[in-house]
Write an enzyme that holds these catalytic residues in place. Structure first.
Site, PDB file in Angstrom:
ATOM      1  N   LYS A  10      56.008  43.865  35.770  1.00 11.04           N
ATOM      2  CA  LYS A  10      56.199  43.274  37.095  1.00 11.04           C
ATOM      3  C   LYS A  10      57.576  43.620  37.706  1.00 11.04           C
ATOM      4  CE  LYS A  10      53.051  39.413  36.190  1.00 11.04           C
ATOM      5  NZ  LYS A  10      52.853  37.959  36.337  1.00 11.04           N
ATOM      6  N   TYR A  50      45.224  39.318  42.943  1.00 10.60           N
ATOM      7  CA  TYR A  50      45.295  37.936  42.441  1.00 10.60           C
ATOM      8  C   TYR A  50      44.323  36.998  43.177  1.00 10.60           C
ATOM      9  CZ  TYR A  50      49.254  38.648  39.288  1.00 10.60           C
ATOM     10  OH  TYR A  50      50.059  39.028  38.240  1.00 10.60           O
ATOM     11  N   PHE A  58      50.834  28.294  44.086  1.00 12.76           N
ATOM     12  CA  PHE A  58      51.839  29.353  43.931  1.00 12.76           C
ATOM     13  C   PHE A  58      51.373  30.719  44.460  1.00 12.76           C
ATOM     14  CE2 PHE A  58      49.631  28.878  39.783  1.00 12.76           C
ATOM     15  CZ  PHE A  58      49.094  30.154  39.634  1.00 12.76           C
ATOM     16  N   ARG A  86      47.790  39.932  24.763  1.00 14.52           N
ATOM     17  CA  ARG A  86      48.185  38.596  25.247  1.00 14.52           C
ATOM     18  C   ARG A  86      49.120  37.916  24.253  1.00 14.52           C
ATOM     19  NH1 ARG A  86      46.001  36.847  29.777  1.00 14.52           N
ATOM     20  NH2 ARG A  86      46.205  34.642  29.345  1.00 14.52           N
ATOM     21  N   ASN A 113      57.587  36.528  35.301  1.00 14.57           N
ATOM     22  CA  ASN A 113      57.389  36.515  33.842  1.00 14.57           C
ATOM     23  C   ASN A 113      57.164  37.912  33.267  1.00 14.57           C
ATOM     24  OD1 ASN A 113      54.835  36.859  34.811  1.00 14.57           O
ATOM     25  ND2 ASN A 113      53.910  35.122  33.769  1.00 14.57           N
ATOM     26  N   HIS A 116      51.957  41.241  33.007  1.00 17.17           N
ATOM     27  CA  HIS A 116      50.621  40.664  33.177  1.00 17.17           C
ATOM     28  C   HIS A 116      49.684  41.337  32.191  1.00 17.17           C
ATOM     29  CE1 HIS A 116      46.862  39.384  35.079  1.00 17.17           C
ATOM     30  NE2 HIS A 116      46.453  40.640  34.878  1.00 17.17           N
ATOM     31  N   GLU A 127      40.101  44.590  36.646  1.00 19.75           N
ATOM     32  CA  GLU A 127      41.522  44.862  36.914  1.00 19.75           C
ATOM     33  C   GLU A 127      41.864  46.339  36.732  1.00 19.75           C
ATOM     34  OE1 GLU A 127      43.211  40.410  35.795  1.00 19.75           O
ATOM     35  OE2 GLU A 127      43.879  42.134  34.625  1.00 19.75           O
TER      36      GLU A 127
END
Ligand code: CMP
Length: 138
Positions: A10, A50, A58, A86, A113, A116, A127
């Protein structure tokens, strides 16, 4: 089972020169990089990616952030890749991410964070197709 999953490095991590360190952790965890590119999403493209979160409080902040700077997208492949990647990322909120995970080491907060990863085989397919043409995934 051998699976593919989508990884995003990100804007907060790209900005802090962490691409190499994060890819090294991914390769070190025995996940194979099958496709890789850098791009800068616009707001609409971030909203499209998203979309599942569009009702969340958010959403606007998240899509502003995800379109604020360049990202790196990659397809990772390996045995049980979705779950293993993950685990390598750690919890969404870095305060809850275990030692040794990417988010524990690098994430700034629950939004910024650093990475992803797809959360299910169905979402991984969607995705990956959002960012990569069939011919781009080796
Ligand atoms: P990601 O795994 O990409 O999935 C959705 C993203 O929304 C998540 O990582 C965070 O970047 C962001 N996010 C999740 N929860 C929150 C929250 N409570 N506040 C702000 N952003 C969040």
């Amino acid at each position: 089972m051998v699976e593919q999953t989508l990884c995003i490095i990100k804007p907060d991590a790209v900005e802090r020169n962490l691409i190499g360190k994060i890819l090294q952790m991914i390769e070190g965890a025995d996940l194979k990089i099958k496709a890789l590119k850098m791009l800068h999403l616009n707001k609409k493209q971030a909203e499209g990616f998203y979309e599942v979160h569009k009702e969340k409080p958010f959403f606007d902040s998240l899509t502003n952030y995800m379109s604020s700077g360049p990202i790196v997208v990659a397809v990772l492949e390996g045995e049980d890749a979705i779950k293993r990647y993950r685990e390598l990322m750690g919890a969404t909120n870095p305060k809850e991410a275990k030692q040794g995970t990417i988010r524990n080491q690098f994430a700034l907060d629950v939004e910024k964070n650093s990475v992803h990863g797809s959360d299910s085989p169905e979402n991984a397919v969607k995705e990956i197709a959002y960012f990569f043409d069939k011919l781009e995934v080796l």
